[in-house]
Write an enzyme that holds these catalytic residues in place. Structure first.
Site, short mmCIF file in Angstrom:
data_model
loop_
_atom_site.label_atom_id
_atom_site.label_comp_id
_atom_site.label_asym_id
_atom_site.label_seq_id
_atom_site.Cartn_x
_atom_site.Cartn_y
_atom_site.Cartn_z
N ASP A 1 -4.49 -0.22 11.79
CA ASP A 1 -5.27 -1.39 11.39
C ASP A 1 -4.49 -2.60 11.85
OD1 ASP A 1 -6.64 -3.48 10.26
OD2 ASP A 1 -6.20 -2.95 8.18
N GLU B 1 0.81 -1.22 0.00
CA GLU B 1 0.00 0.00 0.00
C GLU B 1 0.84 1.27 0.00
OE1 GLU B 1 -2.97 -0.39 3.04
OE2 GLU B 1 -3.96 -2.04 1.99
N LYS C 1 -15.55 -1.64 1.92
CA LYS C 1 -14.80 -2.13 0.76
C LYS C 1 -15.82 -2.77 -0.17
CE LYS C 1 -10.52 -3.26 3.26
NZ LYS C 1 -9.72 -4.35 3.86
N GLU D 1 -8.61 -0.28 13.86
CA GLU D 1 -9.41 -1.16 12.99
C GLU D 1 -9.07 -2.62 13.25
OE1 GLU D 1 -9.30 -2.21 8.23
OE2 GLU D 1 -8.86 -0.16 8.87
N LYS E 1 -9.44 5.53 3.39
CA LYS E 1 -8.16 4.83 3.49
C LYS E 1 -7.75 4.44 2.09
CE LYS E 1 -7.30 1.14 5.75
NZ LYS E 1 -7.31 -0.11 6.56
N ASP F 1 -13.67 -4.13 9.94
CA ASP F 1 -13.40 -4.45 8.53
C ASP F 1 -13.70 -5.92 8.30
OD1 ASP F 1 -12.43 -4.84 5.96
OD2 ASP F 1 -10.33 -4.66 6.52
N ARG G 1 -8.19 -1.66 -1.45
CA ARG G 1 -7.66 -2.98 -1.10
C ARG G 1 -6.16 -2.97 -1.37
NH1 ARG G 1 -11.72 -6.79 0.33
NH2 ARG G 1 -9.94 -7.60 1.49
N SER G 2 -5.46 -3.96 -0.85
CA SER G 2 -4.00 -3.98 -1.06
C SER G 2 -3.66 -4.27 -2.51
CB SER G 2 -3.35 -5.01 -0.13
OG SER G 2 -3.97 -6.26 -0.25
#
Length: 433
Positions: free
Chosen positions: A246, A209, A343, A291, A394, A318, A372-373
């Protein structure tokens, strides 16, 4: 009417070098929408299914030709001639056609790519920006805000090959007056952190990320490094910049032993002990959001965590909620957490995503829109954050174009909307406003 004349699916690449699904939706009049599905690394077990081919001879089994075939075949046939302005109806057609609880037949990656492409095509047909069309779909026309970014500047866990167990250490530019100013503050701290890490002999290679991924002696060492970087950049921690984490705790939870195992620093915790560990960090650093602080199935632990810290900081679900209204309702009813991460590939359609956002807001939860990653250059989440006035986003660090694409789109939107989209900073964070 904005009738669909053609739906096209194709296999493209994401930011980790894995295939993903891209969809195009063509309307009468030459209007077109195109969107790509993202992909996660630390995934909740209750997420909608991401369909992969499983052919080890091709992309190590991660191809998405089956999902693409679903787009080009049954989905395209079912949507042809339908009105792209009827988002909820079209999403329901795809859900019913798939016929499974978790979109396992066609794949959430196929259905989501088409769902988002439909919305983009409809916005094109209406001659409005995507965020404006999303606000209309959300039942809040003309209501916008610029999101407070959570910038993931140190990566660990499943997002990096290092010794740091907690997955994301983030900064929030709460002292900024505009999104543009906040982005600048974040970038300055990011570059300051690079110097801090280099001076201590650490690597400044980045994770999935875009944040740095150093090997550190402990998870708290990441917070300590960021504290120095913030000061060196000329900002005051707790006033100009706050912190968020997170944990992605499901990734280091040992289900058999029922413990949280921080292997990077050789420490093990029960659920209650880990809650107190996190509470200790919030007392030593201005952490305003945590998170997935426990395993997705540790609902008793989350109840304890919420009683312990829920009136002071934001506790985001999440993997806990996976953008699913059924699971979110259980959390709301049982006093679990106070915020949801959104997401859209966890649930698979734009309509269901908007429903989760509405349910959360109606219950007094805050909302954080998330990447998302595994990402692409698709910047739909920027428009989603503004168009739903979600308040927080994010989308990674200040490197890698798959992350920066979202920030750049937000800059464009803020320029276009001006005072119609206020940047509210810390007021957006649960327990801080």
């Amino acid at each position: 009417m904005a009738n669909i004349i053609k739906v096209i699916g194709r296999e493209i690449m994401d930011s980790r070098g894995n295939p993903t699904v891209e969809a195009e939706v063509h309307l009468e009049g030459g209007f077109i929408g195109m969107a790509a599905a993202p992909s996660g690394a630390s995934t909740g077990s209750r997420e909608a299914l991401e369909l992969r081919d499983g052919d080890k001879a091709r992309y190590l089994g991660k191809g998405v030709l089956k999902a693409v075939a679903a787009v080009n075949g049954p989905i395209a046939e079912a949507l042809k001639g339908k009105d792209a302005l009827a988002q909820a109806e079209l999403d329901q057609i795809m859900i019913d056609l798939d016929g499974t609880e978790n979109k396992a037949k066609f794949g959430a990656n196929a259905i989501l790519a088409v769902s988002l492409a439909v919305a983009k095509a409809a916005a094109d047909a209406k001659h409005v920006p995507l965020y404006a069309h999303i606000a209309d779909l959300n039942g809040t026309p003309g209501v916008y805000s610029m999101p407070l970014p959570m910038m993931n500047i140190i990566n660990g866990g499943e997002h990096a090959d290092n010794s740091v167990d907690i997955q994301e250490f983030m900064i929030q530019p709460v002292g900024a007056k505009t999104f543009r100013e906040g982005l600048r503050m974040g970038a300055e701290v990011f570059h300051s952190l690079a110097k801090v890490l280099k001076a201590d002999g650490h690597s400044t290679a980045v994770g999935d990320e875009g944040g740095f991924a150093p090997n550190l002696a402990s998870n708290e060492a990441a917070l300590a490094a960021i504290k120095v970087a913030v000061a060196n950049a000329g900002y005051e921690l707790g006033k100009d910049i706050t912190l968020a984490m997170d944990c992605a705790a499901s990734e280091f939870y040992d289900k058999e032993a029922n413990i949280y195992d921080l292997k990077g620093e050789g420490k093990k915790f029960t659920s209650e002990e880990f809650n107190f560990f996190l509470q200790g960090l919030t007392e030593r650093y201005p952490i305003v959001s945590i998170e997935d602080g426990l395993d997705e199935s540790d609902w008793d632990g989350f109840a304890h965590q919420t009683k312990l810290m829920g009136d002071k900081i934001q506790l985001v679900g999440d993997d806990l909620f996976v953008t699913n209204t059924k699971i979110l309702k259980r959390g709301i009813d049982n006093g679990i957490a106070n915020s949801i991460l959104i997401k859209f590939n966890q649930i698979g359609t734009l309509t269901e995503t908007l429903a989760a956002i509405k349910m959360a807001k109606d219950a007094g939860f805050t909302v954080v829109i998330s990447h998302r990653s595994g990402e692409t250059e698709d910047s739909t989440i920027a428009d989603l954050a503004v168009g739903t006035a979600a308040g927080q986003i994010k989308t990674g660090s200040l490197s890698r174009s798959d992350r920066v694409a979202k920030y750049n789109q937000l800059l464009r939107i803020e320029e276009a909307l001006g005072s119609k989209a206020p940047y509210n900073g810390l007021k957006e964070v649960k327990g801080q406003g």
